[in-house]
Write a protein that holds these residues in place. Structure first.
Motif, PDB file in Angstrom:
ATOM      1  N   ASN B   2       0.847  -1.174   0.000  1.00 50.40           N
ATOM      2  CA  ASN B   2       0.000   0.000   0.000  1.00 50.40           C
ATOM      3  C   ASN B   2       0.891   1.236   0.000  1.00 50.40           C
ATOM      4  OD1 ASN B   2      -1.734   2.048   0.650  1.00 50.40           O
ATOM      5  ND2 ASN B   2      -2.094   1.336   2.738  1.00 50.40           N
ATOM      6  N   ALA B   3       1.129   1.782  -1.210  1.00 53.30           N
ATOM      7  CA  ALA B   3       2.081   2.888  -1.341  1.00 53.30           C
ATOM      8  C   ALA B   3       1.564   4.141  -0.658  1.00 53.30           C
ATOM      9  CB  ALA B   3       2.371   3.160  -2.813  1.00 53.30           C
ATOM     10  N   LEU B  79       6.865  -0.059   8.847  1.00 54.24           N
ATOM     11  CA  LEU B  79       6.174  -0.413   7.610  1.00 54.24           C
ATOM     12  C   LEU B  79       4.966  -1.305   7.885  1.00 54.24           C
ATOM     13  CD1 LEU B  79       9.145  -1.172   5.187  1.00 54.24           C
ATOM     14  CD2 LEU B  79       7.765   0.895   5.350  1.00 54.24           C
ATOM     15  N   LEU B  80       4.998  -2.030   9.010  1.00 52.53           N
ATOM     16  CA  LEU B  80       3.895  -2.944   9.327  1.00 52.53           C
ATOM     17  C   LEU B  80       2.830  -2.273  10.190  1.00 52.53           C
ATOM     18  CD1 LEU B  80       5.949  -6.145  10.117  1.00 52.53           C
ATOM     19  CD2 LEU B  80       4.497  -5.758   8.155  1.00 52.53           C
ATOM     20  N   ALA B  81       3.171  -1.118  10.798  1.00 52.81           N
ATOM     21  CA  ALA B  81       2.221  -0.499  11.721  1.00 52.81           C
ATOM     22  C   ALA B  81       1.181   0.293  10.943  1.00 52.81           C
ATOM     23  CB  ALA B  81       2.975   0.416  12.676  1.00 52.81           C
ATOM     24  N   PRO B  82      -0.088   0.131  11.303  1.00 54.97           N
ATOM     25  CA  PRO B  82      -1.148   0.857  10.599  1.00 54.97           C
ATOM     26  C   PRO B  82      -1.212   2.300  11.106  1.00 54.97           C
ATOM     27  CG  PRO B  82      -2.092  -0.568  12.266  1.00 54.97           C
ATOM     28  CD  PRO B  82      -0.614  -0.730  12.361  1.00 54.97           C
ATOM     29  N   LEU B  83      -0.561   3.207  10.416  1.00 53.73           N
ATOM     30  CA  LEU B  83      -0.502   4.582  10.893  1.00 53.73           C
ATOM     31  C   LEU B  83      -1.475   5.486  10.146  1.00 53.73           C
ATOM     32  CD1 LEU B  83       3.392   4.791  11.113  1.00 53.73           C
ATOM     33  CD2 LEU B  83       1.776   4.344  12.954  1.00 53.73           C
ATOM     34  N   GLY B  84      -1.681   5.198   8.874  1.00 53.19           N
ATOM     35  CA  GLY B  84      -2.563   6.058   8.091  1.00 53.19           C
ATOM     36  C   GLY B  84      -3.960   5.476   7.986  1.00 53.19           C
ATOM     37  N   PRO B  85      -4.869   6.200   7.344  1.00 54.82           N
ATOM     38  CA  PRO B  85      -6.245   5.716   7.200  1.00 54.82           C
ATOM     39  C   PRO B  85      -6.330   4.463   6.334  1.00 54.82           C
ATOM     40  CG  PRO B  85      -5.899   7.770   5.982  1.00 54.82           C
ATOM     41  CD  PRO B  85      -4.673   7.548   6.787  1.00 54.82           C
ATOM     42  N   GLY B  87      -4.392   1.927   6.302  1.00 49.70           N
ATOM     43  CA  GLY B  87      -3.706   0.761   6.863  1.00 49.70           C
ATOM     44  C   GLY B  87      -2.211   0.848   6.634  1.00 49.70           C
ATOM     45  N   SER B  88      -1.522  -0.258   6.938  1.00 46.85           N
ATOM     46  CA  SER B  88      -0.067  -0.241   6.905  1.00 46.85           C
ATOM     47  C   SER B  88       0.460  -0.399   5.485  1.00 46.85           C
ATOM     48  CB  SER B  88       0.471  -1.363   7.783  1.00 46.85           C
ATOM     49  OG  SER B  88      -0.150  -2.566   7.443  1.00 46.85           O
ATOM     50  N   VAL B  89       1.754  -0.134   5.326  1.00 48.71           N
ATOM     51  CA  VAL B  89       2.361  -0.234   3.994  1.00 48.71           C
ATOM     52  C   VAL B  89       2.366  -1.697   3.538  1.00 48.71           C
ATOM     53  CG1 VAL B  89       4.447   0.167   2.667  1.00 48.71           C
ATOM     54  CG2 VAL B  89       3.780   1.763   4.454  1.00 48.71           C
ATOM     55  N   GLY B 153     -10.159  -9.600  13.105  1.00 49.14           N
ATOM     56  CA  GLY B 153      -9.167  -9.361  12.056  1.00 49.14           C
ATOM     57  C   GLY B 153      -7.972 -10.275  12.219  1.00 49.14           C
ATOM     58  N   ARG B 154      -7.159 -10.350  11.170  1.00 48.08           N
ATOM     59  CA  ARG B 154      -5.980 -11.211  11.208  1.00 48.08           C
ATOM     60  C   ARG B 154      -4.703 -10.436  10.923  1.00 48.08           C
ATOM     61  NH1 ARG B 154      -8.753 -13.498  13.616  1.00 48.08           N
ATOM     62  NH2 ARG B 154      -9.838 -15.453  13.328  1.00 48.08           N
ATOM     63  N   ASP B 155      -4.813  -9.134  10.619  1.00 49.70           N
ATOM     64  CA  ASP B 155      -3.593  -8.365  10.360  1.00 49.70           C
ATOM     65  C   ASP B 155      -3.632  -7.072  11.170  1.00 49.70           C
ATOM     66  OD1 ASP B 155      -5.348  -6.746   8.923  1.00 49.70           O
ATOM     67  OD2 ASP B 155      -4.965  -7.836   7.076  1.00 49.70           O
ATOM     68  N   MET B 156      -2.482  -6.415  11.282  1.00 54.33           N
ATOM     69  CA  MET B 156      -2.360  -5.222  12.115  1.00 54.33           C
ATOM     70  C   MET B 156      -3.386  -4.162  11.714  1.00 54.33           C
ATOM     71  SD  MET B 156       0.423  -5.328  14.225  1.00 54.33           S
ATOM     72  CE  MET B 156       1.247  -3.760  14.348  1.00 54.33           C
ATOM     73  N   SER B 157      -3.604  -4.016  10.393  1.00 57.38           N
ATOM     74  CA  SER B 157      -4.480  -2.940   9.943  1.00 57.38           C
ATOM     75  C   SER B 157      -5.907  -3.137  10.436  1.00 57.38           C
ATOM     76  CB  SER B 157      -4.463  -2.851   8.419  1.00 57.38           C
ATOM     77  OG  SER B 157      -3.153  -2.618   7.992  1.00 57.38           O
ATOM     78  N   SER B 158      -6.375  -4.395  10.515  1.00 57.70           N
ATOM     79  CA  SER B 158      -7.724  -4.573  11.044  1.00 57.70           C
ATOM     80  C   SER B 158      -7.712  -4.680  12.565  1.00 57.70           C
ATOM     81  CB  SER B 158      -8.417  -5.773  10.407  1.00 57.70           C
ATOM     82  OG  SER B 158      -7.518  -6.737   9.997  1.00 57.70           O
TER      83      SER B 158
END
Lengths: 654, 298
Positions: B2-3, B79-85, B87-89, B153-158
């Motif tokens: 996710n650029a 890069l793995l942390a969901p910082l933006g709306p 989700g993560s990169v 959820g199963r990933d950091m973004s969720s």
């Protein structure tokens, strides 16, 4: 199958050649045969894993128990691959180690037993009938014993070998009992008939599975059945330890998987039992590893830990089968299989590295080593790769299997409420990981970094080329699976799907994100390595033109610093072990001027040995029976006969 | 990949030294001192980048890569942390295992960098560091498990994708998770009351003593990595608590700032805990997370 059998034959011939043909010609010929045999068997196994047809071989016999079936199905093939890889690398490394010990008869025996052990292990996982299985199982155990006894002139080696012998025969006894009871229900002793009989009468699981856990659990080295393992694996030459710890204990895991999969629907309690034993072995294994002062014993306890992680995955898989959750079953068993392969790779790498260290310094005491990184850069680099892998950190292969198992533990939450509890085991994985990190920073830091703590460590030389080649090969595999997990993950999931573990395939689209995730893991690993590379480059640019001063470490102005003032492994581990109290298995001996810590095995030293002593003491009371006079013994024989005849007369046997 | 998620990562990476400054400044104000300027860490990093370094005679060839690995692992975690709306990169199922693994990798490299000097000070600090991590790691995994059960959820973004809004009934569990993560943050980034970054006695240090023999760009890497980890963990806590919406990024930055202030306030009002009492404090993180998980198991 022909190629596989040819490979087995090559291994057998290699052993004979090594024993019969004189040194100069026999050694290379035997090594070449071992490598060829491994290549043939491994090639067949890889073809089966790639989706080729499973191959079968049947020898009709007149012995009781039906025909001798051999079958290379995907599950067997999955275990054959690490056996041949670790076996070939171990044999290469061993021939590098023994290169200087010319014409010693003991070396010949050890080198001849290696291919026997490898062949026996490959046959254990391919045998599909009880009789050949048990023959291969016993051959494996005895070959292992002879290998452990390589330095049999040392008393502690003989003692460990004895404990190993007792343990392995207790395991065989449990297996014989299991197969005898199980076989009484089926027409013959081939695995397909046994499977059919267990599926017809599932209540027999209550008898078969616990006996299997006892027998296979001893071989796998799960706590509390592990006591033979640290002694045996640390006494053997290092390349043998690599094979014993990397793959031989996995035959226990194979056995547990095989009997679990033979029951069509395993009971739920079996899943929880495997999971809880896994957590126990995992946490205590790594904690007791941290307490060790002997490098090879430490590594051996880590095998107990990793068997625990594999059992956690198997437990999750069995729960998935039992409660009809195909995704949980696939991920759990898949993670367990993957960790079996990964552990085989990084653990054999660690043992080979420890072999290089022991070969160079002559000691296994962590606190007499130090500063080896500058003296043995190849060994250090490969040992570091293996250490990061065993702690389960990206971008190496240990991470991949722990990642899969962690996902299995969460996949349970989609099922019935009781399976949501599985998520708690994630904390166990976290604790195991953190303790492993403590343990391997201790090993790496104290053995390889800092200053040498003894003269032998100061004089250490890098391992020879014959030893470096296998080290680099296995490291490349660890890094390869870590960077491209799909290569190993997809076949592992396929192997599970080919078995009876999943009655119905997982819901459509459930596995795709995980396999796509494997690609992201590749991306992450590449990103991580390139950022490191970039930063190192920037550092080099910033520190160009002699801006690095090399000087001795600051010691508060104290001039007479010696290497003995460095932090030791014992003091590094002390605060952490102190928090676990008596469970950490450390005994602190305080004397007037010194404090020593001594690790004890809580099961062997605190339970098994005292129990045995008491038993022996009690048996001493019967000593009056052994009078040493012949006529008394004749009377005993007569009395026994009379009792047996009386039993028969009373209709004891129907 | 996710650029679009890269922009918030770069923003927070740029703000990380400021977050550290905010903690110091708050603590200074509460303890009645003027304190160092908010932007001091930027100046320190600039100064360190231009300085030379002294490398110990005992260190091996790997030493050059260790501080870089400390920082690279922290950047990988970012890069793995969901910082933006959005989700993560990098986003994949089970990426939280990789997040925890990268933080651990960063610690691994730091501890080895300490051992490179062969000094007992570093050995001592390293020993304390891994001891503390032994408590932090299970707590982190329990928090992640609780979030996974709450959000499904199963990933950091969720996991961190506004769990409050998805399961308002489980708000108590989420507050417990945030509390546990806060204790984790104090432990992981060496804040008072776990560790005192401004102490002057090596024997009582934890994080500071591991970097005692680092200098120049090497020290800069490690200091910046520490501030980045602080920012990341603060961002995760903020993500558990802040409401979702188009204002995600401003909310996130404000949340990180607020948490930095709270860390400073805690530091200002508390004293360091004695080393042998630390486990009891850290067990709090495990207990809070276990309670949260127990609430979500229903």
């Amino acid at each position: 199958m022909t190629w596989f059998l040819l490979g087995m034959a090559a291994l057998a011939i290699a052993a004979v050649v090594r024993l019969v043909v004189p040194w100069r010609a026999g050694r290379p010929a035997s090594l070449a045969l071992v490598l060829a045999g491994c290549a043939a068997a491994g090639g067949t196994a890889l073809r089966v894993l790639a989706g080729g047809p499973g191959v079968e071989w049947s020898f009709p016999t007149t012995l009781p128990g039906g025909p001798w079936l051999l079958r290379l199905d995907p599950l067997a093939a999955w275990f054959v691959v690490p056996i041949v890889i670790v076996g070939a690398c171990g044999a290469l490394f061993g021939s590098g180690t023994f290169a200087r010990e010319r014409r010693s008869g003991r070396v010949a025996t050890t080198e001849a037993m290696m291919p026997i052990l490898l062949g026996a292990m490959a046959l254990v996982v391919t045998a599909q009938a009880v009789v050949p299985f048990l023959i291969a199982w016993e051959t494996m155990a005895i070959a292992g014993l002879l290998l452990i006894l390589h330095e049999g002139e040392r008393v502690e080696v003989r003692r460990s070998a004895l404990v190993y012998l007792v343990a392995t025969h207790a395991a065989t006894l449990a297996l014989v009992a299991m197969f005898a009871l199980w076989g009484s229900q089926s027409p013959d002793l081939t695995f397909p008939s046994l499977q059919a009989s267990l599926r017809a009468r599932p209540e027999w699981c209550l008898l078969v599975l616990p006996l299997g856990l006892l027998g296979f659990g001893i071989k796998a080295g799960m706590i509390p059945l592990h006591s033979w393992l640290p002694g045996a694996h640390s006494s053997a030459p290092s390349h043998v330890s690599a094979v014993l710890s990397g793959v031989m204990i996995k035959t226990g895991i194979y056995g547990l998987l095989r009997i679990t999969l033979m029951a069509e629907r395993v009971p739920v309690w079996w899943g929880w039992l495997l999971l809880c034993s896994g957590l126990l072995s995992g946490v205590l294994g790594v904690l007791w590893a941290l307490a060790q002062h002997d490098l090879k014993r430490l590594l051996a306890y880590h095998s107990v830990e990793n068997i625990g992680i594999i059992l956690i995955g198997m437990g999750a898989g069995a729960l998935g089968t039992a409660s009809g959750q195909p995704l949980l079953a696939v991920l759990g068993y898949g993670g367990a299989l993957l960790h079996t392969l990964n552990h085989a790779l990084f653990k054999s790498l660690l043992f080979l590295g420890s072999g290089a260290v022991v070969h160079a310094t002559g000691t296994r005491e962590i606190d007499s080593l130090g500063g080896l990184a500058r003296r043995m850069p190849w060994t250090w680099a490969t040992f570091l790769i293996a250490s990061v892998a065993i702690v389960g950190l990206p971008p190496l292969n240990g991470f991949v299997s722990e990642w899969t198992i962690a996902q299995a533990l969460l996949a349970g939450s989609e099922g019935p409420a009781s399976l949501r509890v599985l998520a708690i085991s994630l904390a166990g994985l976290g604790l195991i990981g953190a303790l492993a990190l403590a343990c391997f920073t201790k090993v790496d830091g104290v053995i390889f970094l800092g200053q040498p703590r003894s003269e032998s460590a100061r004089a250490a030389q890098e391992a020879g080329r014959g030893q470096r080649v296998p080290l680099v090969l296995v490291s490349a595999l660890c890094l390869g699976i870590g960077l491209a997990p799909g290569v190993a993950l997809a076949p592992a999931l396929r192997v599970v799907a080919s078995t009876a573990a999943v009655s119905s395939p997982p819901p459509a689209g459930a596995l795709e994100p995980i396999l796509a995730g494997a690609l992201s893991v590749t991306g992450l690993g590449v990103a991580l390595l390139s950022i490191i590379g970039l930063l190192v480059l920037v550092r080099r640019l910033l520190l160009a033109r002699g801006r690095i001063t090399i000087d001795s470490t600051w010691a508060c102005g104290y001039p007479a610093v010696t290497s003995r003032m460095q932090y030791t492994a014992a003091s590094f581990a002390a605060p952490l072990l102190g928090m676990f109290g008596a469970a950490s298995g450390i005994v602190i001996e305080r004397r007037a001027r010194t404090v020593h810590t001594r690790p004890v095995d809580l099961v062997l030293d605190r339970a098994a040995r005292p129990l045995w002593d008491r038993l022996q003491h009690a048996a001493g009371r019967l000593r009056w029976m052994q009078s040493g006079r012949l006529h008394w013994y004749l009377l005993y024989v007569l009395a026994t006969l009379a009792i047996l005849l009386g039993y028969l007369a009373a209709g004891g046997i129907r | 990949m996710n650029a679009a998620g890269l922009a918030p990562v770069l923003l927070l990476m740029g703000l990380a030294p400021l977050v550290q400054g905010l903690v110091h400044r708050t603590r200074a104000l509460i303890t009645g001192r003027r304190g160092i300027p908010l932007l001091q860490l930027y100046r320190d990093l600039w100064k360190l980048a231009r300085k030379g370094t002294v490398v110990s005679r005992t260190s091996s060839g790997l030493f050059a890569a260790l501080p870089s690995a400390v920082l690279a692992a922290a950047i990988g975690a970012a890069l793995l942390a969901p910082l933006g709306p959005g989700g993560s990169v990098l986003r994949f199922p089970g990426d939280f295992v990789a997040f925890a693994g990268l933080l651990a990798l960063s610690r691994y490299a730091l501890v080895l960098a300490g051992f490179e000097s062969g000094s007992s000070f570093e050995g001592m600090g390293a020993s304390r560091e891994v001891t503390i991590a032994t408590f932090a790691e299970p707590a982190l995994f329990l928090c992640l498990a609780a979030l996974a059960l709450v959000t499904g959820g199963r990933d950091m973004s969720s996991l961190f994708g506004s769990p409050m809004a998805r399961a308002p009934l489980l708000a108590p569990a989420l507050i417990l998770v945030a509390g546990s993560l806060f204790v984790l943050l104090l432990a992981e980034t060496g804040q008072v009351p776990v560790d005192d970054p401004t102490t002057h006695l090596e024997l009582t240090m934890i994080h500071e003593v591991i970097v005692l023999d680092l200098g120049g760009p090497d020290l800069g890497c490690v200091l910046y990595a520490a501030s980045l980890k602080l920012t990341l963990l603060a961002a995760l806590i903020a993500a558990v608590l802040v409401p979702p919406g188009p204002m995600h990024l401003p909310w996130m930055v404000a949340g990180v700032a607020a948490i930095a202030v709270v860390v400073g306030v805690v530091a200002g009002f508390s004293a360091r805990i004695r080393l042998d009492r630390l486990p009891q404090f850290l067990t709090a993180a495990v207990v809070l997370a276990s309670l949260a998980l127990a609430l979500t198991l229903r």
